[in-house]
Design an enzyme around this catalytic site. Sequence first.
Site, PDB file in Angstrom:
ATOM      1  N   TYR A 127       0.820  -1.205   0.094  1.00 29.33           N
ATOM      2  CA  TYR A 127      -0.162  -0.207  -0.537  1.00 29.33           C
ATOM      3  C   TYR A 127       0.659   1.046  -0.087  1.00 29.33           C
ATOM      4  CZ  TYR A 127       1.041   0.994   4.807  1.00 29.33           C
ATOM      5  OH  TYR A 127       1.272   1.812   6.375  1.00 29.33           O
ATOM      6  N   ARG A 179       8.054   3.891  -4.354  1.00 34.53           N
ATOM      7  CA  ARG A 179       8.000   2.622  -4.039  1.00 34.53           C
ATOM      8  C   ARG A 179       6.984   2.088  -3.820  1.00 34.53           C
ATOM      9  NH1 ARG A 179       7.234   5.582   2.374  1.00 34.53           N
ATOM     10  NH2 ARG A 179       5.461   5.242   1.644  1.00 34.53           N
ATOM     11  N   LYS A 218       6.345  -1.604   2.343  1.00 36.25           N
ATOM     12  CA  LYS A 218       5.381  -0.992   2.854  1.00 36.25           C
ATOM     13  C   LYS A 218       4.143  -1.971   1.961  1.00 36.25           C
ATOM     14  CE  LYS A 218       3.398   3.446   3.067  1.00 36.25           C
ATOM     15  NZ  LYS A 218       3.728   3.105   5.060  1.00 36.25           N
ATOM     16  N   GLU A 221      11.894   3.045  13.940  1.00 32.48           N
ATOM     17  CA  GLU A 221      10.614   3.920  13.240  1.00 32.48           C
ATOM     18  C   GLU A 221       9.384   4.286  14.984  1.00 32.48           C
ATOM     19  OE1 GLU A 221      10.299   2.875   9.802  1.00 32.48           O
ATOM     20  OE2 GLU A 221       9.527   0.856  10.575  1.00 32.48           O
TER      21      GLU A 221
HETATM   22  N1  PLP Z   1       7.766   3.836   9.142  1.00 36.14           N
HETATM   23  C1  PLP Z   1       6.636   3.322   9.478  1.00 36.14           C
HETATM   24  C2  PLP Z   1       6.468   2.394   9.960  1.00 36.14           C
HETATM   25  C3  PLP Z   1       5.619   3.637   8.021  1.00 36.14           C
HETATM   26  O1  PLP Z   1       3.820   3.344   7.585  1.00 36.14           O
HETATM   27  C4  PLP Z   1       5.030   5.193   7.363  1.00 36.14           C
HETATM   28  C5  PLP Z   1       4.237   5.545   6.730  1.00 36.14           C
HETATM   29  O2  PLP Z   1       3.077   5.421   6.835  1.00 36.14           O
HETATM   30  C6  PLP Z   1       6.276   5.855   7.357  1.00 36.14           C
HETATM   31  C7  PLP Z   1       7.651   5.680   8.101  1.00 36.14           C
HETATM   32  C8  PLP Z   1       6.795   6.971   6.602  1.00 36.14           C
HETATM   33  O3  PLP Z   1       6.631   7.083   5.044  1.00 36.14           O
HETATM   34  P1  PLP Z   1       5.903   8.084   4.497  1.00 36.14           P
HETATM   35  O4  PLP Z   1       7.115   9.140   5.258  1.00 36.14           O
HETATM   36  O5  PLP Z   1       6.567   7.875   3.176  1.00 36.14           O
HETATM   37  O6  PLP Z   1       4.587   8.427   4.895  1.00 36.14           O
END
Ligand code: PLP
Length: 294
Positions: A33, A52, A148, A181
């Site tokens: 997603y 991505r 993702k 994270e």
């Molecule tokens: N890390 C995780 C685990 C996430 O689920 C997300 C976004 O959903 C991010 C980092 C941040 O990614 P982005 O800046 O592409 O939204």
Amino acid sequence: MTRQAYVNGVYVAADEATISPFDRGFLFADAVYEVTAVYGGQPIDLERHLDRLERSLKELKFGALPDRKELAEAHRKLIAANRISEGFVYTQVSRGAYGGRDFVAPDKPRLTTFLFAETKALLDVPAARNGIKVVSVADIRWGRRDIKATGLLAPVLAKTEAKAKGADDAWLVGQDGLVTEAGSANAWIVTKQGEIVTRALSHAILPGITRHALFDVLAQQGRKITERSFSIEEAQAAAEAFNTSAVALVAPVVELDGQPVGSGKPGPVTRQIQKLYYQAIGADVAKVAPWVNE
Ligand code: PLP
């Protein structure tokens, strides 16, 4: 106004959108997603999100990609049809439905592609203005967090635990005792020496699109980012901390496991980064987020 969604090339009323219960996304979380922010009626960093998405599908050996031009068009059409000025578009691509349950991935995928769009305030929200409280939770996710994928039980549990503890989000801590994270965002600290730090890219974290954007906006200011891991203890002793993601944008972290981070208020470096990022996405900061200058 009826909300419009997109399922496999067809625009439908969101309430009437249907996907087979045999879909591998439903049975196995065999799906990926993207969540793309919308600001000023425009998708933010759409090409990077589509890059991505394609990378995630290739890493999982889907053997097919949705048509990129059609996906980009679906983003724009859903933003227009649903009159989204500020919010997000969600895109999910699964390996499809085959009328049964077989772990082995089919040779020829029949992708299920689903998109919907939602209005949501992103900039002028309490989390961005006042900051958020975070608690640390063990990172129990799988080993390919750079993909993702929709198997999100671990962050569901982590964020639910955070809420039960009166916090707004979780920072996930790996077996090595270092922060990977946040529950659904990249984690950052600003040290007392003014070093802006976030974990280096690897299989351990998602390569955030907002993270990437900050590298660009900070490079334009001649500011360096240090890519290295840090512990909860180092973050608690830092001057500032914040999260980045497509829907949280830049969210100051003002408390970590019950300890104030820095002054316990959003710090000046985080405010500056919020301002730079908001400007980069085309916001009139003096109008929509004057608090970044306070
Ligand atoms: N890390 C995780 C685990 C996430 O689920 C997300 C976004 O959903 C991010 C980092 C941040 O990614 P982005 O800046 O592409 O939204």
